[in-house]
Design an enzyme around this catalytic site. Structure first.
Site, PDB file in Angstrom:
ATOM      1  N   ASP A  35      64.518   8.473  42.497  1.00  0.00           N
ATOM      2  CA  ASP A  35      63.607   9.560  42.147  1.00  0.00           C
ATOM      3  C   ASP A  35      62.751   9.094  40.977  1.00  0.00           C
ATOM      4  OD1 ASP A  35      65.140   9.822  39.878  1.00  0.00           O
ATOM      5  OD2 ASP A  35      66.082  11.691  40.484  1.00  0.00           O
TER       6      ASP A  35
ATOM      7  N   ASP B 166      70.362  14.876  48.436  1.00  0.00           N
ATOM      8  CA  ASP B 166      71.166  14.286  47.361  1.00  0.00           C
ATOM      9  C   ASP B 166      71.566  15.405  46.426  1.00  0.00           C
ATOM     10  OD1 ASP B 166      69.799  13.937  44.363  1.00  0.00           O
ATOM     11  OD2 ASP B 166      68.355  14.366  45.949  1.00  0.00           O
TER      12      ASP B 166
END
EC number: 2.4.2.29
Length: 376
Positions: free
Chosen positions: A92, A271
């Site tokens: 990310d 996630d």
């Protein structure tokens, strides 16, 4: 990166697909264990690979940038080699960490000034610098730099933030073209849909992201405190707009029930720190409900941890033994619980995939949601 849509469930928007990168195949739907600082907390890579067996894990740009730092990662040959992981990695962009550092950061058009949570030192992230950092980390899938808005968030702020995220996306795309990959394999780039919990903003953002033509797309700014009904409503709006022939990643979600309901809406990738964080607090997720292993009722329960579990710890250890480890504050207890929870999350998404391929996902999902919504 290539994505193949293999099958759609006839009674929902659930999909079974396959992503292929230079580090192998990712069968979707998939849950990605969170390896924030080049480790899935409390789990050896061998256990991760052989027992939990995910096709892909997640790393964090903000944390890796601060520690061990880009010099170390580049000299190691990238994150894969540094941590000894030869399968897929997604990073990310640090947008969520910027959101969580609300007391020590300043957001402006150019980027974000922030202070390290480690030593208080000052740093700056821009769309351009974050692309360079992710090139150096070397993940297979990298994310655009965005602003994650808080919940609740007033409409004006959410709208301005969304437009800035779109402008940042354009800068990310432009800069990526100037920065080559470093380690001899490709990187796929995903932009991120924002818009808080406002339907018109989510629709507008999803349309903008779809127009960017990336190989995959992400949905951000959810699972930040909004009710589950709002989460599902926003996911449904976005999934109805994002291209069907590209994977959809819902960031930071969530409980096992959240995951199943969002698979039904058309999400492919997930996630969340919940399975590992809750494991360290003694909460075990199972197909029959949630166990708080610290409760006295498990003190003399010598049955296996989880008869239906897929990892070796589920048969090797009893509930009574695991409760004892938590009562004695032995770290082994947290490790056992972590392996169990991650194994369960991977089992759940793989079962979902099997039922999508079989054409009976909706009925299976509804039954699983009822079962899992229990405290044992």
């Amino acid at each position: 990166m290539k994505y193949s849509l293999l099958q759609k469930d006839p009674n929902s928007s659930a999909r079974a697909g396959e992503i292929t990168t230079d580090h192998g195949k990712i069968e979707t739907p998939i849950f990605m264990p969170v390896g924030t600082v080049a480790t899935v907390k409390g789990v050896h890579q061998r256990e991760l690979r052989e027992d939990i067996n995910p096709d892909i894990i997640l790393g964090n740009t903000y944390h890796l940038y601060l520690r061990p730092g880009m010099d170390i990662l580049e000299r190691a040959g990238g994150l894969h080699k540094f941590m000894g992981w030869d399968r897929n990695i997604l990073t990310d962009s640090g947008g969520y960490q910027v959101y969580s550092l609300s007391g020590t950061r300043k957001i402006k058009e150019e980027g974000v000034n922030f202070k390290s949570h480690i030593d208080g030192s000052s740093h700056f992230f821009s769309p351009e610098s974050v692309m360079e950092v992710q090139r150096t980390i070397g993940a297979d899938i990298i994310m655009a730099f965005d602003e994650c808005t808080p919940y609740p968030c007033d409409y004006g702020y959410a709208k301005n933030s969304m437009h800035m995220t779109h402008r940042w996306l354009d800068r990310c795309i432009s800069h990526l073209e100037k920065v080559p990959v470093k380690y001899g394999y490709g990187q796929a780039f995903f932009p991120i849909v924002q818009g808080s919990t406002y339907k018109d903003l989510r629709k507008q953002s999803a349309e903008y992201i779809a127009e960017a033509g990336a190989v995959g797309n992400a949905i951000g700014g959810l699972s930040v405190g909004e009710p589950a009904e709002e989460l599902y409503a926003m996911s449904e709006i976005v999934c109805d707009i994002l291209p069907e022939d590209k994977p959809r990643y819902l960031m930071g979600v969530g409980t096992p029930i959240n995951i199943l309901e969002n698979i039904a809406l058309g999400v492919d990738m997930f996630d969340c720190v919940m399975p590992t964080r809750n494991a360290r607090n003694g909460m075990l997720f199972t197909a029959e409900g949630t166990i708080n292993i610290k409760n006295k009722k498990w003190e003399d329960d010598f049955s296996p941890l989880d008869d239906m579990g897929i990892t070796w710890v589920d048969k090797e250890y009893s509930k009574a033994y695991l409760r004892h480890l938590f009562a004695a504050n032995e770290y082994l207890g947290k490790q056992i619980a972590t392996i169990h929870n991650l194994g369960f999350y991977l089992w759940l998404t793989r079962q979902a995939r099997e039922h999508i391929l079989a054409g009976d996902f909706r009925s299976w999902k509804d039954n699983m949601v009822k079962q899992m919504d229990k405290r044992l």
